[in-house]
Design an enzyme around this catalytic site. Structure first.
Site, mmCIF file in Angstrom:
data_model
loop_
_atom_site.group_PDB
_atom_site.id
_atom_site.type_symbol
_atom_site.label_atom_id
_atom_site.label_comp_id
_atom_site.label_asym_id
_atom_site.label_seq_id
_atom_site.Cartn_x
_atom_site.Cartn_y
_atom_site.Cartn_z
ATOM 1 N N GLU A 91 0.826 -6.577 14.731
ATOM 2 C CA GLU A 91 1.615 -7.515 13.945
ATOM 3 C C GLU A 91 2.621 -6.013 13.437
ATOM 4 O O GLU A 91 1.779 -4.876 13.639
ATOM 5 C CB GLU A 91 1.024 -8.130 12.710
ATOM 6 N N CYS A 342 0.212 -5.877 2.099
ATOM 7 C CA CYS A 342 -0.862 -4.697 2.418
ATOM 8 C C CYS A 342 -1.886 -5.527 2.136
ATOM 9 O O CYS A 342 -2.427 -6.057 1.404
ATOM 10 C CB CYS A 342 -0.711 -4.408 0.836
#
EC number: 2.1.1.192
Length: 367
Positions: A91, A342
């Site tokens: 990704e 994150c």
């Protein structure tokens, strides 16, 4: 047959002049087509002779990652699921911000490994385990895909402005390919990114830290996340094999440019590392070098035993750092609703996605 995107400029020039018998200027033409004009085929290289294009096509291929899905968050964050040539899935994320002139700018978060060997207990990628390192072509292929998606085909990068090696994987455990990627990113006839627009984030791996610093090819960010060795060993067991004292000793001699500081990333985990006592320890630790802190509020991830601190604890932590003259910024989380924030990048669902057709939401216009 070689993957031509996997060659540095020097390697491309040597191959074209030696193997193909072409003049040196041809290598420069091909290089610019590959990295500045987003050429997906040799036929697109219209200022290269047909004979040369034919020889190139016989001996080499141009392999971009295949886009499997594109998801756009309510805040404008874009997450790509990419399939590599062997079927491995990774990704990459585009994170939007607004310039002073009101124009949309993107920071791209790059992956450098399929999975990750570090096993940090708060990170979804860490729960995947490690499959393999990515090649230079695969790392930079993420940039090509994003630029094409955004229509960002100018050498001055009006849209994708910054690159951060903060996606899947530990960059310093794939040092050779990451360094080759950085050189191509910095090349004025290649992707042409200034070192000031690139950040490499590491958990703190002794091997490679000095080489990265001496190269001057990128800024350094250190995923710290703990103010002492006991907490670090609990939440980052593999990174903690190199003690915090040894890490800070290495960073004390890390080569920095004028006015440059090391960025420390600190993930605030409720009840784990977010007390004022922790903040006090953190001040003592980072004061050993020229530092600034990015405070990251934990983003919930399925199956992980953590939670975000209360807003009051977050602000108290930040204010204590500032009171001790430590620059600390609470980083705004983006892309949570598409698991692009994150610590949320994970290919756990990738097996079921492997056969999925490309799904892409309408592109948003960038000024």
């Amino acid at each position: 047959m070689i993957d031509i995107l996997n060659l540095t400029y020097d390697e491309l020039e040597a191959w074209m002049t030696g193997t193909l018998g072409e003049p040196r200027f041809r290598a420069r033409q091909v290089w610019q087509w590959l990295w500045q004009k987003n050429a997906r085929s040799f036929d697109a290289m219209t200022n290269v002779s047909k004979a040369t294009r034919a020889r190139l096509a016989e001996a080499a291929r141009i392999t971009w990652p295949e886009v499997r899905t594109v998801k756009t968050s309510s805040d404008g964050t874009v997450k790509f699921l990419l399939a590599l040539a062997d079927g491995a899935l990774v990704e990459t994320v585009l994170i939007p911000s607004e310039s002073r002139e009101g124009k949309v700018r993107m920071t791209q978060c790059l992956s450098c490994q399929v999975g990750c060997a570090m096993g940090c207990t708060f990170c979804s990628t860490g729960s995947m385990g490690f499959e393999r390192n990515m090649t230079m072509a695969e790392i930079l292929g993420q940039v090509l895909v994003a630029r094409e998606h955004l229509g960002d085909d100018r050498p001055d990068h009006p849209i994708v402005r910054n690159l951060v090696f903060m996606g899947m994987g530990e960059p310093l455990l794939n040092l050779n390919e990451v360094m080759r990627s950085l050189r191509t990113l910095n090349d004025e006839f290649g992707l042409c990114f200034s070192p000031r627009r690139i950040t490499v984030s590491t958990c703190g791996i002794e091997k490679g830290l000095r080489e990265l610093g001496e190269s001057g090819l990128a800024f350094l960010a250190v995923s710290l996340h703990a103010p002492n060795q006991e907490v670090r060993a609990r939440i980052m067991p593999r990174a903690a094999r190199w003690t915090l004292d040894d890490l800070m000793a290495a960073l004390e001699s890390y080569p920095l440019k004028t006015r440059e500081r090391i960025t420390f990333e600190y993930l605030l985990l409720g009840g784990v590392n977010d007390s004022i006592d922790h903040a006090r320890e953190l001040v003592r630790l980072v004061s050993r070098t020229k530092a600034k802190l990015n405070l990251i509020v934990y983003n919930p991830a399925e199956g992980l035993p953590y939670e975000a601190p209360s807003q009051a604890r977050i602000l108290a932590f930040e204010q204590y750092l500032w009171s001790k003259n430590v620059t600390a910024i609470i980083r705004k989380s983006k892309g949570q609703d598409i698991k692009a924030a994150c610590g949320q990048l994970k290919a756990s669902e990738l097996a079921e996605l492997a056969g999925m057709a490309v799904t892409e939401e309408p592109k948003k216009e960038a000024e």
